[in-house]
Design an enzyme around this catalytic site. Structure first.
Site, PDB file in Angstrom:
ATOM      1  N   GLY A  97      35.387  -8.401  19.783  1.00  0.00           N
ATOM      2  CA  GLY A  97      34.561  -9.304  20.456  1.00  0.00           C
ATOM      3  C   GLY A  97      34.356 -10.488  19.570  1.00  0.00           C
ATOM      4  CB  ALA A  98      34.704 -10.752  15.914  1.00  0.00           C
ATOM      5  N   GLY A 144       0.284 -15.906   2.100  1.00  0.00           N
ATOM      6  CA  GLY A 144      -0.593 -15.736   3.321  1.00  0.00           C
ATOM      7  C   GLY A 144       0.077 -16.346   4.462  1.00  0.00           C
ATOM      8  N   GLY A 145      -0.684 -16.696   5.420  1.00  0.00           N
ATOM      9  CA  GLY A 145      -0.275 -17.413   6.619  1.00  0.00           C
ATOM     10  C   GLY A 145       0.620 -18.914   6.392  1.00  0.00           C
TER      11      GLY A 145
END
Ligand code: HXC
Length: 517
Positions: free
Chosen positions: A407-408, A173-174
């Site tokens: 870009g790397a 859950g949370g």
């Protein structure tokens, strides 16, 4: 028992003994049968002998609904306090599954908040040992409020003191969001699981049949989701890994990791000279490079089974703690993709929060192409790594072992985005792209009109490779500070990090940047 002058000591003794028993011998036995230690046993193994000081052993819950007034257990399902690990102060909470399944009540949450507040005020790490059935169902919204009080503190403590979460039982859950906002999660195989909604809800909503282990066990989160950074075979191994992790990180964001004493030798590593294969398309194991560079047996890998085309982890270099980010040519040729970018970005940000210098080992052919990557936002996710490096002010050193394409090249801690020292091996290839792809584009017409297009392509490929598949263009521009022999890498790095020890960078004042989340 009524308190009188004569039985005061006896009453205290009795209460403390009662608190130590938690949910009682039967439930302790059930815990052991599952292969789990109790909360107190876990703390015993975690902290230096005799260093634990408990806080709040006599706390009880305030709930009176559903007959809860008659069910009071001292400590209320969580053992909290402080102690030392290898002589360094830590704060700890351990949920006690033997008391209402370790479920979180209002007072249980207050105990956790109290030690988190102390940790922040006193600048020491918080370690949470989670083993809980979630919100104390009998308490309703009071329990939910308790969770939110913890979440809020997780965020206030983030980047101030290290926070480590061990998942040693259920976490559902949370409740999962507190560990998720801490710096590191470690899960125990077979006895722990984490999910927002369990198998029953999953079946109802999506009609999928899945077990708890498949949905949110240690293996799932180590390999598929990347939610957990580390896994352990059992409780004892989990605790040992927490201790090892802490040895690389400082007490708080104003502190530095103590350097281990180290006597410098000649520090040459000839094995590195032959590690990169002749054929640039052949892989090699970057972990072998790391092993040669760092102090013996000091590499501690994080996220080992997730996005293994990038390697992240801590190590020591001449006794100094460093963080390593390295492309792994053995997996997907070391390409950057969505998961590896996220993994590395988070690690870089942790190191930067806590003054841990960064070493980058680079062999990257670029970003992974394809619809899967584009539709999963490689643009946003790739930029996380770019952003993380660009904002980092810790000492940053890069070694390009082979490919640094496109870009790397920029992203992987290039000089342009603030790296301090950039080395390249003679085998480095720093270019917009590989020679074949580049030639096919820029010499397209020439190749098509040639009598033998294949021969022409090969000729152009060679020409492009001779021009760019080396480190010398970049060195001529000063983008690489030095081209070094592989064997001298360790020596160069020890000196570079020592030289950068007192690096100080002033940034313009702002509330916070806006990292592309
Ligand atoms: C109160 C709880 C409890 C809970 C377990 N117990 N979970 N008591 N609140 N949430 C008690 C049981 O009644 C039992 O008491 C003891 O703990 C051990 O539980 P068992 O079921 O016997 O153990 P086991 O078979 O190992 O199963 C463990 C379990 C199961 C899978 C965790 O107990 C379970 O499903 N619990 C409920 C989980 C849940 O739905 N929690 C709420 C999630 S929502 P006795 O007296 O018999 O020993 C949530 C929201 C958080 O947490 C939101 C934050 C924002």
């Amino acid at each position: 028992m009524t308190i009188t002058m004569s039985n005061k000591n006896e009453i205290l003794q009795q209460k403390l003994a009662e608190a130590k028993l938690g949910g009682g011998p039967t439930r302790i036995e059930a815990q052991h049968k599952k292969g789990k230690l109790t909360a107190r046993e876990r703390i015993h193994f975690l902290l230096d002998d005799g260093s634990f000081e408990e806080i709040g052993a006599l706390v009880t819950h305030r709930c009176s609904d559903f007959g809860m007034s008659e069910q009071q257990v001292l400590g209320d399902g969580v053992v909290t306090g402080y102690g030392t690990i290898h002589g360094r102060l830590v704060y700890v909470f351990a949920q006690d599954f033997t008391v209402f399944g370790g479920s979180l009540s209002e007072t249980h949450a207050e105990k956790i908040c109290k030690i988190m507040d102390l940790a922040v005020k006193n600048g020491a790490p918080v370690i949470g040992l989670n083993d809980s059935g979630g919100a104390r169902i009998q308490e309703g919204v009071s329990s939910l409020g308790g969770y939110a009080d913890i979440f809020y503190r997780n965020v206030q403590a983030s980047g101030v003191v290290p926070q480590i979460s061990a998942i040693m039982g259920p976490c559902a859950g949370g409740a999962v969001y507190s560990p998720a906002m801490t710096d590191f999660i470690i899960m125990v195989e077979n006895t722990s699981y984490m999910f927002v909604t369990g198998p029953n809800v999953v079946k109802t909503v999506t009609n999928e049949d899945v077990t708890s282990e498949e949905l949110g066990g240690a293996y799932t989160h180590a390999t598929k989701s990347g939610v957990t950074h580390l896994v352990a075979a059992n409780d004892v191994e989990c605790i040992e890994k927490i201790k090892r992790l802490l040895s690389y990180i400082p007490q708080n964001n104003m502190d530095r990791v103590p350097n281990l004493s180290y006597t410098l030798g000649e520090e040459y590593r000839p094995a590195l000279d032959s590690i990169v294969p002749e054929n640039p398309n052949h892989p090699y194991d970057m972990k072998a490079v790391i092993a040669e560079i760092v102090d013996a047996d000091s590499f501690f890998e994080i996220h080992e089974q997730y996005a293994d085309n990038i390697i992240v982890g801590f190590a020591r270099l001449a006794g100094r703690s460093i963080g390593i980010v390295a492309n792994q040519p053995m997996s997907l040729a070391g390409v950057l993709d969505v998961n590896s970018s996220k993994k590395a970005a988070r690690f870089v940000r942790f190191c930067d929060c806590f003054n841990i210098p960064l070493l980058v080992l680079e062999d990257v052919p670029g970003f992974l192409p394809g619809t899967d990557q584009e539709w999963n936002a490689i643009i946003t996710n790739g930029s996380k790594l770019l952003y993380a490096f660009s904002e980092a002010t810790v000492p940053r050193v890069t070694v390009i072992t082979r490919k640094a394409y496109g870009g790397a090249y920029d992203v992987m801690n290039s000089k342009h985005i603030g790296a301090d020292m950039n080395f390249a091996w003679p085998t480095a290839e720093i270019a917009v792209m590989g020679a074949k792809g580049a030639s096919e584009i820029i010499f397209k017409k020439e190749i098509e009109s040639a009598p033998d297009p294949q021969a022409k392509l090969a000729e152009k490929e060679r020409e492009y490779a001779d021009t760019f598949a080396n480190p010398y263009r970049a060195a001529a521009r000063g983008f690489i500070d030095e081209v070094i022999w592989p064997r001298e890498t360790r020596r160069k790095l020890i000196r570079a990090f020592a030289m950068l020890e007192h690096k100080a960078v002033a940034r313009p004042q702002r509330k916070h940047g806006n990292i592309p989340l």
